[in-house]
Write a protein that holds these residues in place. Structure first.
Motif, mmCIF file in Angstrom:
data_model
loop_
_atom_site.group_PDB
_atom_site.id
_atom_site.type_symbol
_atom_site.label_atom_id
_atom_site.label_comp_id
_atom_site.label_asym_id
_atom_site.label_seq_id
_atom_site.Cartn_x
_atom_site.Cartn_y
_atom_site.Cartn_z
ATOM 1 N N THR A 18 -5.963 1.950 0.587
ATOM 2 C CA THR A 18 -4.986 3.033 0.416
ATOM 3 C C THR A 18 -4.887 3.887 1.668
ATOM 4 N N ALA A 68 -17.824 7.756 -6.900
ATOM 5 C CA ALA A 68 -16.679 8.081 -6.045
ATOM 6 C C ALA A 68 -17.144 8.690 -4.728
ATOM 7 N N LYS A 97 -3.981 10.229 -5.894
ATOM 8 C CA LYS A 97 -3.946 8.784 -5.678
ATOM 9 C C LYS A 97 -4.879 8.026 -6.620
ATOM 10 N N PHE A 98 -5.977 8.666 -7.050
ATOM 11 C CA PHE A 98 -6.957 7.995 -7.895
ATOM 12 C C PHE A 98 -7.436 8.928 -8.993
ATOM 13 N N GLN A 99 -7.820 8.309 -10.108
ATOM 14 C CA GLN A 99 -8.563 9.027 -11.136
ATOM 15 C C GLN A 99 -9.476 8.011 -11.799
ATOM 16 N N GLU A 127 -10.596 -0.266 -2.583
ATOM 17 C CA GLU A 127 -9.304 0.318 -2.962
ATOM 18 C C GLU A 127 -9.000 1.561 -2.133
ATOM 19 N N LEU A 128 -10.015 2.384 -1.921
ATOM 20 C CA LEU A 128 -9.808 3.606 -1.141
ATOM 21 C C LEU A 128 -9.487 3.276 0.314
ATOM 22 N N ILE A 158 -13.271 4.824 -8.542
ATOM 23 C CA ILE A 158 -12.767 4.769 -7.169
ATOM 24 C C ILE A 158 -13.696 3.857 -6.379
#
Length: 79
Positions: free
Chosen positions: A75, A18, A62-64, A71-72, A67
């Motif tokens: 977003t 992440a 927003k995420f868990q 996608e990040l 990541i």
């Protein structure tokens, strides 16, 4: 500027991934990153132990777990 808060645990491969994704996105998006280790905080451990990494964007979760850069970035650009 977008504010990210990332909750992590020690020896967490997903947390390391992440962080790498966030650093890559940081090259494209102006952001402020706060990394919070849950290791020494009992409340955070209870809340996030089985969910780290957990990422909040401007105070909203927003995420868990996994990541990815794509996608990040998507977003953040939609924010």
């Amino acid at each position: 500027m977008v504010k990210l808060t990332l909750y992590i645990n020690d020896n967490c491969e997903l947390c390391d991934e992440a962080l790498q994704s966030i650093e890559l996105v940081r090259q494209d998006v102006d952001l402020l990153l706060d990394v919070v280790s849950i290791v020494k905080d009992d409340e955070l451990q209870k809340k996030y132990m089985l969910e780290v990494p957990v990422l909040f964007i401007d105070g909203e979760q927003k995420f868990q777990g996994h990541i990815t850069y794509g996608e990040l970035l998507e977003t953040l650009l939609d924010e």
